[in-house]
Design a protein around this motif. Structure first.
Motif, PDB file in Angstrom:
ATOM      1  N   LEU A 104      31.022  -2.617  29.934  1.00 24.73           N
ATOM      2  CA  LEU A 104      30.309  -2.035  28.795  1.00 24.73           C
ATOM      3  C   LEU A 104      31.265  -1.285  27.873  1.00 24.73           C
ATOM      4  N   VAL A 105      32.178  -0.525  28.446  1.00 22.23           N
ATOM      5  CA  VAL A 105      33.164   0.201  27.640  1.00 22.23           C
ATOM      6  C   VAL A 105      34.072  -0.789  26.909  1.00 22.23           C
ATOM      7  N   ASP A 106      34.391  -1.912  27.557  1.00 20.12           N
ATOM      8  CA  ASP A 106      35.276  -2.915  26.954  1.00 20.12           C
ATOM      9  C   ASP A 106      34.634  -3.598  25.747  1.00 20.12           C
ATOM     10  N   GLN A 107      33.314  -3.562  25.632  1.00 24.86           N
ATOM     11  CA  GLN A 107      32.656  -4.145  24.462  1.00 24.86           C
ATOM     12  C   GLN A 107      33.089  -3.445  23.176  1.00 24.86           C
ATOM     13  N   PHE A 108      33.460  -2.178  23.264  1.00 25.57           N
ATOM     14  CA  PHE A 108      33.839  -1.386  22.093  1.00 25.57           C
ATOM     15  C   PHE A 108      35.354  -1.221  21.979  1.00 25.57           C
ATOM     16  N   ASN A 109      36.089  -2.156  22.552  1.00 22.57           N
ATOM     17  CA  ASN A 109      37.535  -2.154  22.475  1.00 22.57           C
ATOM     18  C   ASN A 109      37.948  -2.566  21.059  1.00 22.57           C
ATOM     19  N   PRO A 110      38.766  -1.776  20.367  1.00 19.91           N
ATOM     20  CA  PRO A 110      39.150  -2.112  18.986  1.00 19.91           C
ATOM     21  C   PRO A 110      39.919  -3.430  18.879  1.00 19.91           C
ATOM     22  N   ARG A 111      40.714  -3.791  19.898  1.00 17.21           N
ATOM     23  CA  ARG A 111      41.445  -5.054  19.865  1.00 17.21           C
ATOM     24  C   ARG A 111      40.477  -6.234  19.891  1.00 17.21           C
ATOM     25  N   ARG A 112      39.380  -6.075  20.602  1.00 18.18           N
ATOM     26  CA  ARG A 112      38.376  -7.132  20.687  1.00 18.18           C
ATOM     27  C   ARG A 112      37.675  -7.314  19.339  1.00 18.18           C
ATOM     28  N   ALA A 113      37.484  -6.231  18.596  1.00 18.01           N
ATOM     29  CA  ALA A 113      36.837  -6.304  17.285  1.00 18.01           C
ATOM     30  C   ALA A 113      37.686  -7.070  16.287  1.00 18.01           C
ATOM     31  N   VAL A 114      39.001  -6.962  16.392  1.00 22.77           N
ATOM     32  CA  VAL A 114      39.891  -7.675  15.484  1.00 22.77           C
ATOM     33  C   VAL A 114      39.886  -9.170  15.804  1.00 22.77           C
ATOM     34  N   GLU A 115      39.790  -9.523  17.093  1.00 22.54           N
ATOM     35  CA  GLU A 115      39.849 -10.924  17.507  1.00 22.54           C
ATOM     36  C   GLU A 115      38.609 -11.711  17.087  1.00 22.54           C
ATOM     37  N   THR A 118      32.537 -12.675  14.675  1.00 21.58           N
ATOM     38  CA  THR A 118      31.081 -12.662  14.839  1.00 21.58           C
ATOM     39  C   THR A 118      30.611 -11.518  15.726  1.00 21.58           C
ATOM     40  N   LEU A 119      31.468 -10.568  15.965  1.00 17.90           N
ATOM     41  CA  LEU A 119      31.164  -9.482  16.887  1.00 17.90           C
ATOM     42  C   LEU A 119      30.193  -8.463  16.307  1.00 17.90           C
ATOM     43  N   SER A 120      30.050  -8.412  15.006  1.00 17.82           N
ATOM     44  CA  SER A 120      29.256  -7.380  14.361  1.00 17.82           C
ATOM     45  C   SER A 120      27.802  -7.384  14.819  1.00 17.82           C
ATOM     46  N   SER A 121      27.158  -8.532  14.840  1.00 20.03           N
ATOM     47  CA  SER A 121      25.747  -8.581  15.250  1.00 20.03           C
ATOM     48  C   SER A 121      25.582  -8.250  16.722  1.00 20.03           C
ATOM     49  N   GLN A 122      26.525  -8.695  17.548  1.00 18.84           N
ATOM     50  CA  GLN A 122      26.437  -8.394  18.977  1.00 18.84           C
ATOM     51  C   GLN A 122      26.639  -6.904  19.230  1.00 18.84           C
ATOM     52  N   LEU A 123      27.613  -6.310  18.579  1.00 19.45           N
ATOM     53  CA  LEU A 123      27.842  -4.867  18.742  1.00 19.45           C
ATOM     54  C   LEU A 123      26.679  -4.052  18.199  1.00 19.45           C
ATOM     55  N   ARG A 124      26.056  -4.550  17.156  1.00 18.17           N
ATOM     56  CA  ARG A 124      24.887  -3.859  16.608  1.00 18.17           C
ATOM     57  C   ARG A 124      23.764  -3.810  17.641  1.00 18.17           C
ATOM     58  N   ILE A 125      23.567  -4.899  18.372  1.00 17.68           N
ATOM     59  CA  ILE A 125      22.532  -4.911  19.420  1.00 17.68           C
ATOM     60  C   ILE A 125      22.922  -3.979  20.552  1.00 17.68           C
ATOM     61  N   TRP A 126      24.227  -3.919  20.893  1.00 18.87           N
ATOM     62  CA  TRP A 126      24.668  -2.963  21.915  1.00 18.87           C
ATOM     63  C   TRP A 126      24.360  -1.527  21.484  1.00 18.87           C
ATOM     64  N   ILE A 127      24.645  -1.221  20.215  1.00 21.51           N
ATOM     65  CA  ILE A 127      24.393   0.137  19.707  1.00 21.51           C
ATOM     66  C   ILE A 127      22.899   0.439  19.724  1.00 21.51           C
TER      67      ILE A 127
END
Length: 194
Positions: A104-115, A118-127
């Protein structure tokens, strides 16, 4: 004279404007004509260059109205699954099992956001899912809160930024012990870096 009689002056008024009023005048004299029959009649207007009729009313009758109910239902289902995973991860952290919590903590890894773009919608659901369990975020869960606060939210789209800022506001209302962490990140963002 009775206003409901067939010879009343109220029945002689001109109809209100609208796309089907011409057919309604015709429908008043011929009761077999309905709005659906009007849409099936050939249009008196000239066809467009692509061969389709330019009668807007027939387009309104023939075209179904699309709704977002399936999309909303799918998003609600995802959010419920995420909430179940978050509850399991938070309880596992308290029980000494860190694997789900670390994922769960790894979902908010900044390196993962750069890679991943399409992460925006998934992270929005996590938030959104995390906003339902804010009261359970204790001091033992501070690595998760630190990862969320340190996430580069300014590089994301507008819907994520709105969800993120709402989450931070709710977090500080529910758990004021994280105020120093959030204020520290804000002041760090205001400093000039050469």
């Amino acid at each position: 004279m009775d206003p409901h009689s067939t010879r009343s002056q109220f029945n002689q008024r001109a109809p209100k404007s609208g796309p089907y009023m011409a057919s309604m005048r015709y429908a008043d004299t011929n009761p077999k004509v309905s709005i659906e029959n009007y849409a099936k009649r050939p249009s008196s207007k000239s066809p467009r260059p692509d061969g389709r009729a330019s009668d807007t009313f027939s387009l309104l009758i023939q075209r179904r109205i699309a709704t977002n109910s399936r999309v909303k239902q799918d998003e609600r289902f995802k959010k419920d699954m995420y909430i179940a995973f978050i509850n399991k991860a938070l309880q596992g952290k308290l029980d000494g099992q860190n694997k789900d919590f670390d994922d769960l903590v790894d979902q908010f890894n900044p390196r993962r956001a750069v890679e991943c773009a399409t992460l925006s919608s998934q992270l929005r659901i996590w938030i959104l899912a995390l906003s339902h369990v804010l009261s359970r975020l204790e001091r033992r869960h501070s690595p998760l809160v630190e990862a969320i606060v340190n996430f580069p939210w300014t590089t994301m789209d507008a819907t994520f930024v709105k969800t993120y800022s709402d989450f931070i506001g709710i977090l500080l209302s529910a758990r004021p012990e994280y105020l120093s962490l959030v204020l520290g990140k804000l002041t760090q963002g205001l400093t000039y870096r050469a």
